[in-house]
Structure formats: C-alpha cells, structure tokens
Motif scaffolding. Structure first.
Motif: not given
Length: 142
Positions: A72-80, A82-90, A93-99
C-alpha cells in the motif's frame, strides 16, 4: 439546495422534462431510478455546473503517511529494494512514497483534470510519535 424528485421515466418521456439516471446505484445493480429537477419545478443548472465544473478549485492536499505497509505505502532504498521498516529515509521527502495508495490518488487526480492540483506526502512528526507511541495513525494526524 435544488429541488428534485424520483420520477417514472416512461411518464416523463411524454414531457419536455429532463430526466437523469441515478448514479447512486451501479448500472449492473438492477436498480434503475431516475430523477428530475424540471418535474419538481426546479432546474439542474446549478447542480450540473457544480458536478461538471471546477468543484475543488485546483486545491493542494497534504497527506501524512503513518507507516509503511507494503504494497500500500512504502519507499525504496538506494538499490531499489522495498524498505519494510521506517528509518532515516522516512523523514526524507526527496525519496518518494510508492504503492497502491499513491497509484489510487494519482488516478483520482487524473480523473479530476486539475481539480486536485497537487498531493504532497509527508511524515508524522517525531514528537507526535512520542506522544502517541501506541498508534502511528493517531500520531500522523495529531
């Protein structure tokens, strides 16, 4: 407020009254209800102008994302991946949400044809999460 009433479409077909099929029930539901403004001494002009017009006036929305919930809602790390738990990237805002939710909102925006000008996704605040640690969703709206 514009007066309207449900009508017998066959009876109205013998008049000059404009008749509309109710969109409240899906076409395949087997329920065919029709209504008219004219038959109730009113006009549809105001409502149709609202319905077909620039209803929201090109608004900009801001949505706070409570947590990741793949797909439903997620972000990706630098390798593409899917990140399952929010970390600093959460909080970046320059890293887009997807889903699925983002795709759904994008489709609504496409259909709205500019009525919804923009949706900005952002994070819940750290202080709100501390205050409402038992619920990411409550923290997102506080």
């Amino acid at each position: 407020f514009q007066s309207w009433c449900y009508v017998d479409v066959a009876s109205c077909a013998k008049t000059t009254n404009a008749v509309y099929r109710s969109s409240f029930f899906p076409v395949d539901s087997g329920v065919d209800l029709f209504y008219s403004y004219d038959a109730c001494n009113s006009t549809a002009e105001e409502w149709l102008g609202f319905y077909e017009g620039d209803t929201l006036g090109g608004i900009k929305l801001k949505a706070s994302i409570p947590n990741y919930l793949e797909p439903m809602i997620f972000k990706r790390d630098g390798e593409g991946d899917v990140i399952s738990e929010p970390g600093p990237e959460y909080y970046n805002n320059s890293i887009p949400y997807e889903g699925v939710y983002m795709n759904y909102v994008n489709e609504i925006m496409r259909i709205a044809k500019g009525d919804i000008q923009e949706v900005t996704y952002t994070y819940k605040s750290r202080s709100s999460l501390l205050q409402h640690s038992s619920s990411h969703y409550t923290a997102a709206v506080q």
